[in-house]
Design a protein around this motif. Structure first.
Motif, PDB file in Angstrom:
ATOM      1  N   ARG A  42       0.791  -1.227   0.000  1.00  0.00           N
ATOM      2  CA  ARG A  42       0.000   0.000   0.000  1.00  0.00           C
ATOM      3  C   ARG A  42       0.827   1.282   0.000  1.00  0.00           C
ATOM      4  O   ARG A  42       0.530   2.181  -0.790  1.00  0.00           O
ATOM      5  CB  ARG A  42      -0.964   0.001   1.184  1.00  0.00           C
ATOM      6  CG  ARG A  42      -1.898   1.186   1.155  1.00  0.00           C
ATOM      7  CD  ARG A  42      -2.725   1.291   2.424  1.00  0.00           C
ATOM      8  NE  ARG A  42      -3.582   2.445   2.405  1.00  0.00           N
ATOM      9  CZ  ARG A  42      -3.174   3.687   2.675  1.00  0.00           C
ATOM     10  NH1 ARG A  42      -1.926   3.916   2.965  1.00  0.00           N
ATOM     11  NH2 ARG A  42      -4.025   4.694   2.624  1.00  0.00           N
ATOM     12  N   PRO A  43       1.856   1.441   0.842  1.00  0.00           N
ATOM     13  CA  PRO A  43       2.595   2.715   0.825  1.00  0.00           C
ATOM     14  C   PRO A  43       3.263   3.009  -0.529  1.00  0.00           C
ATOM     15  O   PRO A  43       3.208   4.139  -1.021  1.00  0.00           O
ATOM     16  CB  PRO A  43       3.653   2.544   1.921  1.00  0.00           C
ATOM     17  CG  PRO A  43       3.121   1.470   2.805  1.00  0.00           C
ATOM     18  CD  PRO A  43       2.325   0.569   1.924  1.00  0.00           C
ATOM     19  N   GLN A  44       3.852   2.003  -1.131  1.00  0.00           N
ATOM     20  CA  GLN A  44       4.506   2.220  -2.420  1.00  0.00           C
ATOM     21  C   GLN A  44       3.481   2.503  -3.516  1.00  0.00           C
ATOM     22  O   GLN A  44       3.677   3.398  -4.346  1.00  0.00           O
ATOM     23  CB  GLN A  44       5.336   0.996  -2.784  1.00  0.00           C
ATOM     24  CG  GLN A  44       6.125   1.164  -4.066  1.00  0.00           C
ATOM     25  CD  GLN A  44       6.932  -0.072  -4.404  1.00  0.00           C
ATOM     26  OE1 GLN A  44       6.782  -1.096  -3.755  1.00  0.00           O
ATOM     27  NE2 GLN A  44       7.770   0.041  -5.406  1.00  0.00           N
ATOM     28  N   PHE A  46       0.527   3.783  -3.124  1.00  0.00           N
ATOM     29  CA  PHE A  46      -0.086   5.090  -2.897  1.00  0.00           C
ATOM     30  C   PHE A  46       0.812   6.205  -3.424  1.00  0.00           C
ATOM     31  O   PHE A  46       0.322   7.185  -3.993  1.00  0.00           O
ATOM     32  CB  PHE A  46      -0.367   5.296  -1.404  1.00  0.00           C
ATOM     33  CG  PHE A  46      -1.131   6.551  -1.116  1.00  0.00           C
ATOM     34  CD1 PHE A  46      -2.473   6.646  -1.437  1.00  0.00           C
ATOM     35  CD2 PHE A  46      -0.505   7.640  -0.542  1.00  0.00           C
ATOM     36  CE1 PHE A  46      -3.178   7.801  -1.180  1.00  0.00           C
ATOM     37  CE2 PHE A  46      -1.202   8.798  -0.282  1.00  0.00           C
ATOM     38  CZ  PHE A  46      -2.546   8.880  -0.605  1.00  0.00           C
ATOM     39  N   THR A  47       2.122   6.041  -3.278  1.00  0.00           N
ATOM     40  CA  THR A  47       3.058   7.032  -3.810  1.00  0.00           C
ATOM     41  C   THR A  47       2.922   7.131  -5.327  1.00  0.00           C
ATOM     42  O   THR A  47       2.872   8.227  -5.891  1.00  0.00           O
ATOM     43  CB  THR A  47       4.502   6.654  -3.431  1.00  0.00           C
ATOM     44  OG1 THR A  47       4.593   6.563  -2.015  1.00  0.00           O
ATOM     45  CG2 THR A  47       5.486   7.672  -3.950  1.00  0.00           C
ATOM     46  N   TYR A  48       2.854   5.982  -5.993  1.00  0.00           N
ATOM     47  CA  TYR A  48       2.686   5.986  -7.443  1.00  0.00           C
ATOM     48  C   TYR A  48       1.328   6.558  -7.850  1.00  0.00           C
ATOM     49  O   TYR A  48       1.219   7.221  -8.886  1.00  0.00           O
ATOM     50  CB  TYR A  48       2.846   4.579  -7.998  1.00  0.00           C
ATOM     51  CG  TYR A  48       4.253   4.039  -7.897  1.00  0.00           C
ATOM     52  CD1 TYR A  48       5.358   4.870  -7.997  1.00  0.00           C
ATOM     53  CD2 TYR A  48       4.475   2.689  -7.685  1.00  0.00           C
ATOM     54  CE1 TYR A  48       6.639   4.375  -7.904  1.00  0.00           C
ATOM     55  CE2 TYR A  48       5.751   2.177  -7.591  1.00  0.00           C
ATOM     56  CZ  TYR A  48       6.841   3.032  -7.707  1.00  0.00           C
ATOM     57  OH  TYR A  48       8.107   2.535  -7.607  1.00  0.00           O
ATOM     58  N   ILE A  50      -0.370   8.891  -6.267  1.00  0.00           N
ATOM     59  CA  ILE A  50      -0.329  10.353  -6.129  1.00  0.00           C
ATOM     60  C   ILE A  50       0.420  10.972  -7.298  1.00  0.00           C
ATOM     61  O   ILE A  50       0.028  12.022  -7.816  1.00  0.00           O
ATOM     62  CB  ILE A  50       0.297  10.747  -4.767  1.00  0.00           C
ATOM     63  CG1 ILE A  50      -0.627  10.321  -3.634  1.00  0.00           C
ATOM     64  CG2 ILE A  50       0.586  12.236  -4.693  1.00  0.00           C
ATOM     65  CD1 ILE A  50      -1.994  10.998  -3.654  1.00  0.00           C
ATOM     66  N   LEU A  51       1.482  10.329  -7.755  1.00  0.00           N
ATOM     67  CA  LEU A  51       2.208  10.817  -8.924  1.00  0.00           C
ATOM     68  C   LEU A  51       1.311  10.775 -10.161  1.00  0.00           C
ATOM     69  O   LEU A  51       1.268  11.739 -10.942  1.00  0.00           O
ATOM     70  CB  LEU A  51       3.466   9.981  -9.141  1.00  0.00           C
ATOM     71  CG  LEU A  51       4.312  10.347 -10.348  1.00  0.00           C
ATOM     72  CD1 LEU A  51       4.861  11.757 -10.198  1.00  0.00           C
ATOM     73  CD2 LEU A  51       5.431   9.359 -10.523  1.00  0.00           C
TER      74      LEU A  51
END
Length: 73
Positions: A42-44, A46-48, A50-51
C-alpha cells in the motif's frame, strides 16, 4: 463574430478536462484493485497513485489554462 469564436474555442479547450477526470478515476480505481490484491504494498502503490494523480490533474489544468487564454486574450 470574434467573441463567438472565443467561446467556441474555450468550450473545445475545456474538453481536455474530460480526459483528466477519466485519468484520475482510472488511477484511483487501479489503486483500490492493487491494494485489494496485495495490501502490504500500500505505501509504495499510494506514492505511485499520487504521482499519477498529479500528472492527470496537470493535463486538466493545462486545458483550463488554454481556455482562459482564449477567453481573455
Amino acid at each position: 463574430m470574434l467573441a463567438a469564436a472565443k467561446y467556441i474555442g474555450a468550450g473545445i479547450a475545456c474538453s481536455g478536462l474530460i480526459g483528466a477526470g477519466a485519468g484520475i478515476g482510472t488511477v484511483f480505481g487501479s489503486l483500490i484493485l492493487a491494494v485489494a490484491r496485495n495490501p502490504q504494498l500500500r505505501p509504495q502503490l499510494f506514492t505511485y497513485a499520487i504521482l499519477g494523480f498529479a500528472l492527470a490533474e496537470a493535463t486538466g489544468l493545462f486545458a483550463l489554462m488554454m481556455a482562459f487564454l482564449l477567453l481573455y486574450s
